[in-house]
Scaffold this motif. Structure first.
Motif, PDB file in Angstrom:
ATOM      1  N   THR A 196       3.255  17.336   2.920  1.00  0.00           N
ATOM      2  CA  THR A 196       2.998  16.174   2.067  1.00  0.00           C
ATOM      3  C   THR A 196       4.193  15.240   2.060  1.00  0.00           C
ATOM      4  N   ARG A 239       0.838  -1.210   0.000  1.00  0.00           N
ATOM      5  CA  ARG A 239       0.000   0.000   0.000  1.00  0.00           C
ATOM      6  C   ARG A 239       0.870   1.256   0.000  1.00  0.00           C
ATOM      7  N   ALA A 240       1.946   1.210   0.767  1.00  0.00           N
ATOM      8  CA  ALA A 240       2.826   2.386   0.856  1.00  0.00           C
ATOM      9  C   ALA A 240       3.475   2.703  -0.480  1.00  0.00           C
ATOM     10  N   GLU A 293       4.620   7.483   6.154  1.00  0.00           N
ATOM     11  CA  GLU A 293       3.921   6.289   5.670  1.00  0.00           C
ATOM     12  C   GLU A 293       4.920   5.191   5.302  1.00  0.00           C
ATOM     13  N   TYR A 312       4.341  11.409   3.458  1.00  0.00           N
ATOM     14  CA  TYR A 312       4.779  10.299   2.621  1.00  0.00           C
ATOM     15  C   TYR A 312       5.928   9.538   3.278  1.00  0.00           C
ATOM     16  N   ALA A 369       2.318   1.843  -3.406  1.00  0.00           N
ATOM     17  CA  ALA A 369       1.334   1.971  -4.480  1.00  0.00           C
ATOM     18  C   ALA A 369       1.210   3.413  -4.964  1.00  0.00           C
ATOM     19  N   ASN A 370       1.629   4.359  -4.138  1.00  0.00           N
ATOM     20  CA  ASN A 370       1.614   5.768  -4.512  1.00  0.00           C
ATOM     21  C   ASN A 370       2.893   6.062  -5.304  1.00  0.00           C
ATOM     22  N   PRO A 371       2.783   6.593  -6.522  1.00  0.00           N
ATOM     23  CA  PRO A 371       3.976   6.827  -7.350  1.00  0.00           C
ATOM     24  C   PRO A 371       5.020   7.738  -6.696  1.00  0.00           C
ATOM     25  N   THR A 372       4.581   8.737  -5.961  1.00  0.00           N
ATOM     26  CA  THR A 372       5.546   9.645  -5.330  1.00  0.00           C
ATOM     27  C   THR A 372       6.283   8.951  -4.196  1.00  0.00           C
ATOM     28  N   ARG A 373       5.577   8.175  -3.392  1.00  0.00           N
ATOM     29  CA  ARG A 373       6.252   7.439  -2.317  1.00  0.00           C
ATOM     30  C   ARG A 373       7.242   6.441  -2.902  1.00  0.00           C
ATOM     31  N   LEU A 374       6.865   5.799  -3.997  1.00  0.00           N
ATOM     32  CA  LEU A 374       7.780   4.870  -4.660  1.00  0.00           C
ATOM     33  C   LEU A 374       9.010   5.616  -5.179  1.00  0.00           C
ATOM     34  N   GLN A 375       8.810   6.817  -5.713  1.00  0.00           N
ATOM     35  CA  GLN A 375       9.930   7.628  -6.197  1.00  0.00           C
ATOM     36  C   GLN A 375      10.867   8.014  -5.051  1.00  0.00           C
TER      37      GLN A 375
END
Length: 103
Positions: A60, A10-11, A67, A64, A13-19
């Motif tokens: 933000t 889930r963490a 999370e 992130y 799954a957000n493109p910015t968190r993955l970046q």
């Protein structure tokens, strides 16, 4: 299903968190860490550098990073008034192994 794996998925799954997680894999390549007195692999990258690169509101970016930390993908280290983040490589490796065994 492993609840830790679900939380991690889930963490990221957000493109910015993955970046953010990808940037922290090679901090010396993505952040001006040469000017800092700490080792980005041992201590981490200061949240202000991450914020500057991300170009998002500080709140933000902090949310992130928090999370990703709750998911066990990052570790935070507090130095004075600054928080530094680094990847938890052991935890990430265990999650990848679990994912491989689950799928």
């Amino acid at each position: 299903m492993d609840p830790d794996l679900v939380t991690a998925l889930r963490a990221i799954a957000n493109p910015t968190r993955l970046q953010l997680l990808a940037w922290l894999r090679e901090p010396e390549r993505h952040f001006p860490v040469a000017d800092t007195a700490v080792d980005p692999h041992e201590v981490g990258v200061c949240v202000s550098l991450i914020h500057a690169k991300a170009g998002l509101a500080r709140s933000t970016v902090s949310a992130y990073l928090a999370e990703l930390q709750r998911a066990g993908l990052l570790r935070a280290t507090r130095l004075g008034k600054w928080t530094h983040y680094r990847r938890d490589e052991d935890r990430i490796a265990r999650l990848i192994t679990t994912l491989g065994q689950t799928l």
